[in-house]
Design a protein around this motif. Structure first.
Motif, PDB file in Angstrom:
ATOM      1  N   ALA A  76     -11.421  -6.146  -9.377  1.00 49.19           N
ATOM      2  CA  ALA A  76     -10.454  -6.641  -8.400  1.00 49.19           C
ATOM      3  C   ALA A  76      -9.556  -5.483  -7.982  1.00 49.19           C
ATOM      4  O   ALA A  76      -9.056  -4.739  -8.808  1.00 49.19           O
ATOM      5  CB  ALA A  76      -9.622  -7.756  -9.011  1.00 49.19           C
ATOM      6  N   VAL A  77      -9.401  -5.320  -6.700  1.00 47.90           N
ATOM      7  CA  VAL A  77      -8.518  -4.274  -6.192  1.00 47.90           C
ATOM      8  C   VAL A  77      -7.575  -4.880  -5.169  1.00 47.90           C
ATOM      9  O   VAL A  77      -7.837  -5.949  -4.618  1.00 47.90           O
ATOM     10  CB  VAL A  77      -9.310  -3.132  -5.517  1.00 47.90           C
ATOM     11  CG1 VAL A  77     -10.203  -2.424  -6.521  1.00 47.90           C
ATOM     12  CG2 VAL A  77     -10.103  -3.651  -4.330  1.00 47.90           C
ATOM     13  N   TRP A  78      -6.483  -4.206  -4.911  1.00 50.12           N
ATOM     14  CA  TRP A  78      -5.591  -4.599  -3.814  1.00 50.12           C
ATOM     15  C   TRP A  78      -6.103  -3.915  -2.572  1.00 50.12           C
ATOM     16  O   TRP A  78      -6.179  -2.692  -2.511  1.00 50.12           O
ATOM     17  CB  TRP A  78      -4.165  -4.155  -4.119  1.00 50.12           C
ATOM     18  CG  TRP A  78      -3.573  -4.888  -5.263  1.00 50.12           C
ATOM     19  CD1 TRP A  78      -3.285  -4.376  -6.492  1.00 50.12           C
ATOM     20  CD2 TRP A  78      -3.187  -6.272  -5.314  1.00 50.12           C
ATOM     21  NE1 TRP A  78      -2.751  -5.361  -7.291  1.00 50.12           N
ATOM     22  CE2 TRP A  78      -2.675  -6.528  -6.588  1.00 50.12           C
ATOM     23  CE3 TRP A  78      -3.237  -7.307  -4.378  1.00 50.12           C
ATOM     24  CZ2 TRP A  78      -2.213  -7.787  -6.969  1.00 50.12           C
ATOM     25  CZ3 TRP A  78      -2.781  -8.559  -4.760  1.00 50.12           C
ATOM     26  CH2 TRP A  78      -2.272  -8.792  -6.039  1.00 50.12           C
ATOM     27  N   SER A  79      -6.482  -4.723  -1.593  1.00 44.05           N
ATOM     28  CA  SER A  79      -7.036  -4.169  -0.373  1.00 44.05           C
ATOM     29  C   SER A  79      -5.963  -4.087   0.703  1.00 44.05           C
ATOM     30  O   SER A  79      -5.259  -5.043   0.973  1.00 44.05           O
ATOM     31  CB  SER A  79      -8.191  -5.057   0.101  1.00 44.05           C
ATOM     32  OG  SER A  79      -8.741  -4.532   1.284  1.00 44.05           O
ATOM     33  N   SER A 131      -6.249  -0.005  -2.171  1.00 40.12           N
ATOM     34  CA  SER A 131      -5.102   0.828  -2.493  1.00 40.12           C
ATOM     35  C   SER A 131      -5.018   1.125  -3.987  1.00 40.12           C
ATOM     36  O   SER A 131      -4.774   2.248  -4.379  1.00 40.12           O
ATOM     37  CB  SER A 131      -3.803   0.173  -2.010  1.00 40.12           C
ATOM     38  OG  SER A 131      -3.577  -1.037  -2.684  1.00 40.12           O
ATOM     39  N   GLU A 132      -5.225   0.118  -4.804  1.00 41.54           N
ATOM     40  CA  GLU A 132      -5.194   0.348  -6.244  1.00 41.54           C
ATOM     41  C   GLU A 132      -5.815  -0.832  -6.967  1.00 41.54           C
ATOM     42  O   GLU A 132      -5.843  -1.940  -6.429  1.00 41.54           O
ATOM     43  CB  GLU A 132      -3.762   0.570  -6.718  1.00 41.54           C
ATOM     44  CG  GLU A 132      -2.822  -0.554  -6.348  1.00 41.54           C
ATOM     45  CD  GLU A 132      -1.384  -0.186  -6.694  1.00 41.54           C
ATOM     46  OE1 GLU A 132      -1.142   0.160  -7.837  1.00 41.54           O
ATOM     47  OE2 GLU A 132      -0.535  -0.244  -5.800  1.00 41.54           O
ATOM     48  N   CYS A 179       0.855  -1.176   0.000  1.00 43.81           N
ATOM     49  CA  CYS A 179       0.000   0.000   0.000  1.00 43.81           C
ATOM     50  C   CYS A 179       0.896   1.233   0.000  1.00 43.81           C
ATOM     51  O   CYS A 179       1.776   1.362   0.857  1.00 43.81           O
ATOM     52  CB  CYS A 179      -0.888   0.000   1.236  1.00 43.81           C
ATOM     53  SG  CYS A 179      -1.816   1.527   1.420  1.00 43.81           S
ATOM     54  N   PRO A 180       0.705   2.139  -0.971  1.00 47.36           N
ATOM     55  CA  PRO A 180       1.555   3.329  -1.031  1.00 47.36           C
ATOM     56  C   PRO A 180       1.388   4.257   0.167  1.00 47.36           C
ATOM     57  O   PRO A 180       2.290   5.020   0.501  1.00 47.36           O
ATOM     58  CB  PRO A 180       1.128   4.011  -2.337  1.00 47.36           C
ATOM     59  CG  PRO A 180      -0.228   3.470  -2.635  1.00 47.36           C
ATOM     60  CD  PRO A 180      -0.270   2.090  -2.051  1.00 47.36           C
ATOM     61  N   ASP A 181       0.253   4.192   0.821  1.00 44.94           N
ATOM     62  CA  ASP A 181      -0.004   5.074   1.964  1.00 44.94           C
ATOM     63  C   ASP A 181       0.545   4.514   3.278  1.00 44.94           C
ATOM     64  O   ASP A 181       1.022   5.256   4.125  1.00 44.94           O
ATOM     65  CB  ASP A 181      -1.505   5.313   2.123  1.00 44.94           C
ATOM     66  CG  ASP A 181      -2.078   6.085   0.943  1.00 44.94           C
ATOM     67  OD1 ASP A 181      -1.305   6.832   0.311  1.00 44.94           O
ATOM     68  OD2 ASP A 181      -3.272   5.926   0.655  1.00 44.94           O
TER      69      ASP A 181
END
Ligand SMILES: [Zn+2]
Length: 51
Positions: free
Chosen positions: A36-39, A47-48, A20-22
């Motif tokens: 589909a997302v990266w959670s 996240s993206e 996660c970038p944050d």
């Protein structure tokens, strides 16, 4: 044989998963609204998108 294939798949997934970038934590794939997302695990936010 099957064990070798499974461990190969696991190692590939570990490489592909972004941080996660944050929060700089690991993410896991999750389906949200047919996408589909990266959670992000601790904050439970997407996240993206998974391309
Ligand atoms: Zn996050």
């Amino acid at each position: 044989m099957a064990e070798a294939v499974r461990s190969d798949l696991v190692s590939r997934l570990r490489i592909v998963r972004p941080l996660c970038p944050d929060h700089r934590t690991g993410t896991h794939p999750k389906a949200v609204s047919d996408r589909a997302v990266w959670s992000c695990t601790p904050e439970a936010h997407a996240s993206e998108p998974v391309c």
